[in-house]
Design an enzyme around this catalytic site. Structure first.
Site, PDB file in Angstrom:
ATOM      1  N   GLU A 142      -5.737  -5.832   9.901  1.00  0.00           N
ATOM      2  CA  GLU A 142      -4.743  -4.371  10.544  1.00  0.00           C
ATOM      3  C   GLU A 142      -5.311  -3.883  11.559  1.00  0.00           C
ATOM      4  O   GLU A 142      -5.751  -2.829  11.682  1.00  0.00           O
ATOM      5  CB  GLU A 142      -4.522  -3.333   8.932  1.00  0.00           C
ATOM      6  CG  GLU A 142      -4.197  -3.655   7.976  1.00  0.00           C
ATOM      7  CD  GLU A 142      -3.879  -3.024   7.006  1.00  0.00           C
ATOM      8  OE1 GLU A 142      -2.323  -3.073   6.844  1.00  0.00           O
ATOM      9  OE2 GLU A 142      -4.431  -1.967   6.887  1.00  0.00           O
ATOM     10  N   GLU A 144      -6.911   4.225   7.668  1.00  0.00           N
ATOM     11  CA  GLU A 144      -6.580   5.556   7.514  1.00  0.00           C
ATOM     12  C   GLU A 144      -8.238   5.914   6.639  1.00  0.00           C
ATOM     13  O   GLU A 144      -8.305   7.362   7.192  1.00  0.00           O
ATOM     14  CB  GLU A 144      -5.902   6.048   6.802  1.00  0.00           C
ATOM     15  CG  GLU A 144      -4.425   6.025   7.630  1.00  0.00           C
ATOM     16  CD  GLU A 144      -3.103   5.473   6.891  1.00  0.00           C
ATOM     17  OE1 GLU A 144      -2.733   5.355   5.576  1.00  0.00           O
ATOM     18  OE2 GLU A 144      -2.334   4.465   7.150  1.00  0.00           O
ATOM     19  N   ASN A 175       0.874  -1.163   0.321  1.00  0.00           N
ATOM     20  CA  ASN A 175      -0.055   0.270   0.110  1.00  0.00           C
ATOM     21  C   ASN A 175       0.587   1.084  -0.138  1.00  0.00           C
ATOM     22  O   ASN A 175       1.348   1.328   0.944  1.00  0.00           O
ATOM     23  CB  ASN A 175      -1.111   0.454   0.986  1.00  0.00           C
ATOM     24  CG  ASN A 175      -1.105   1.436   1.539  1.00  0.00           C
ATOM     25  OD1 ASN A 175      -1.724   2.116   0.595  1.00  0.00           O
ATOM     26  ND2 ASN A 175      -2.319   1.365   2.489  1.00  0.00           N
ATOM     27  N   SER A 222       3.301  -2.994  10.132  1.00  0.00           N
ATOM     28  CA  SER A 222       4.409  -2.694  10.447  1.00  0.00           C
ATOM     29  C   SER A 222       4.815  -4.167  10.261  1.00  0.00           C
ATOM     30  O   SER A 222       6.004  -4.112  11.118  1.00  0.00           O
ATOM     31  CB  SER A 222       4.480  -2.438  11.941  1.00  0.00           C
ATOM     32  OG  SER A 222       3.888  -1.125  11.998  1.00  0.00           O
ATOM     33  N   LYS A 261      -0.145   3.910  -0.093  1.00  0.00           N
ATOM     34  CA  LYS A 261      -0.841   5.700   0.439  1.00  0.00           C
ATOM     35  C   LYS A 261      -0.375   6.424  -0.286  1.00  0.00           C
ATOM     36  O   LYS A 261      -0.623   6.544  -1.805  1.00  0.00           O
ATOM     37  CB  LYS A 261      -0.263   5.937   1.733  1.00  0.00           C
ATOM     38  CG  LYS A 261      -0.290   4.748   2.990  1.00  0.00           C
ATOM     39  CD  LYS A 261       0.073   4.637   4.292  1.00  0.00           C
ATOM     40  CE  LYS A 261       0.601   3.597   4.752  1.00  0.00           C
ATOM     41  NZ  LYS A 261      -0.225   3.648   6.375  1.00  0.00           N
ATOM     42  N   GLY A 292       2.031   1.720  10.489  1.00  0.00           N
ATOM     43  CA  GLY A 292       2.472   2.541  10.790  1.00  0.00           C
ATOM     44  C   GLY A 292       3.500   2.911  12.002  1.00  0.00           C
ATOM     45  O   GLY A 292       4.447   4.211  12.422  1.00  0.00           O
ATOM     46  N   HIS A 351      -9.529   0.432   4.586  1.00  0.00           N
ATOM     47  CA  HIS A 351      -8.344   0.776   5.668  1.00  0.00           C
ATOM     48  C   HIS A 351      -8.756   1.269   6.430  1.00  0.00           C
ATOM     49  O   HIS A 351      -9.169   2.458   6.498  1.00  0.00           O
ATOM     50  CB  HIS A 351      -7.547   1.445   4.265  1.00  0.00           C
ATOM     51  CG  HIS A 351      -6.074   1.718   4.862  1.00  0.00           C
ATOM     52  ND1 HIS A 351      -5.362   2.651   6.105  1.00  0.00           N
ATOM     53  CD2 HIS A 351      -5.075   0.612   4.741  1.00  0.00           C
ATOM     54  CE1 HIS A 351      -4.328   2.153   6.527  1.00  0.00           C
ATOM     55  NE2 HIS A 351      -3.417   1.256   5.865  1.00  0.00           N
TER      56      HIS A 351
HETATM   57  C1  PEP Z   1      -0.292  -0.558   6.060  1.00  0.00           C
HETATM   58  O1  PEP Z   1      -1.142   1.191   5.242  1.00  0.00           O
HETATM   59  O2  PEP Z   1      -1.544  -1.270   5.652  1.00  0.00           O
HETATM   60  C2  PEP Z   1      -0.016  -0.727   6.676  1.00  0.00           C
HETATM   61  C3  PEP Z   1      -0.032  -1.710   7.693  1.00  0.00           C
HETATM   62  O3  PEP Z   1       0.946   0.249   7.011  1.00  0.00           O
HETATM   63  P1  PEP Z   1       2.441  -0.027   7.486  1.00  0.00           P
HETATM   64  O4  PEP Z   1       2.790  -1.564   7.270  1.00  0.00           O
HETATM   65  O5  PEP Z   1       3.473   1.257   7.468  1.00  0.00           O
HETATM   66  O6  PEP Z   1       2.159  -0.354   9.410  1.00  0.00           O
END
Ligand code: PEP
Length: 257
Positions: A168, A100, A9, A214, A11, A174, A98
């Site tokens: 997630e 966000e 992703n 992460s 972003k 993040g 997601h």
């Molecule tokens: C994501 O954006 O879906 C995500 C899991 O980000 P990160 O791997 O940076 O935690």
């Protein structure tokens, strides 16, 4: 046997020049892997990059997708993009819900249910994200939150073969914190049980459930070896080609020869 899927992703990262460099590194790295056809690789880019990325990954095994979509087919929705517009780019997948989108842009389950249907009815695959916040986990509400995010959005009218679920935990995205393998496996089992209630056990066993939060080269092998973890949704680490390739390699290592 579920084929692992490693999805990146991007972003709101990468201009055209930067994107060309990153995708070049990913395509080259995937080409060098002995993937035995056993792992799928997907990159979900900003809308502006979908057409150039389509060209860059053509005739390679790398798939591409979008990070969001509007639920209506067309109309006065300034700044939004429809699923038909996404289809024009040749993309195959769309991330829906997601964290966000849920927590920064206020998207709720009822709206996400419409988005998932818009995606699958157009013949694309929805990567539907669920996950609890830290407060919800600490209050012992993780299962309840996951079950409502699943139950209020995924119904038997959503074709299971066009659905991927991504767990997630919001507190792991993040932040550098990762769910422990035990925490991840437990929630993945709850998601699969929810899918079995919606469809049936055999169908639920075919749906891939990704872990995200992460995921890095250093923790990918432990997470990807869990029985109900069928791949990863990767944010930060997918922006560095060598890290993304290392995560894909970890997935390849889980596939029996
Ligand atoms: C994501 O954006 O879906 C995500 C899991 O980000 P990160 O791997 O940076 O935690």
């Amino acid at each position: 046997m579920r084929k692992p899927l490693i999805a990146g992703n991007w972003k709101m990262h990468k201009t055209l020049v930067e994107a060309r460099e990153l995708v070049g590194g990913i395509v080259e790295g995937v080409g060098k892997l002995d993937a035995r056809g056993g792992v799928e690789v997907l990159i979900c880019t900003p809308y502006t990059l979908l057409f150039p990325i389509a060209k860059a990954v053509a005739k390679t095994p790398v798939m591409f997708g979008a990070q969001n979509v509007h639920e209506e087919s067309q109309g006065a929705f300034t700044g939004e993009v429809s699923v038909a517009m996404l289809k024009d780019t040749g993309c195959t997948h769309v991330i829906v819900g997601h964290s966000e989108r849920r927590h920064v842009f206020g998207e709720k389950n009822d709206r996400l249910a419409k988005k998932v249907r818009a995606v699958v009815e157009a013949g694309l695959t929805a990567i539907y994200c669920v996950g609890e916040t830290l407060d919800e986990r600490e209050a012992g509400r993780t299962r309840e939150v996951i079950e409502s995010q699943m139950g209020e959005v995924i119904g038997p009218d959503v074709p299971a073969d066009r659905l991927v679920v991504a767990y997630e935990p919001v507190w792991a995205i993040g932040t550098g914190k990762t769910a422990s393998p035990e925490q991840a496996q437990e929630v993945h089992e709850w998601i699969r049980a929810s899918l079995a209630g919606t469809y049936d056990r055999a169908t639920a066993d075919r749906v891939r459930i990704l872990y995200g939060g992460s995921v890095k080269p250093g923790n990918a092998a432990d997470l990807l070896s869990l029985p109900d973890v069928d791949g990863a949704l990767v944010g930060g680490a997918c922006l560095v080609a060598s890290d993304f390739i290392a995560i894909i390699s970890a997935a390849v290592a889980t596939v029996p020869a």
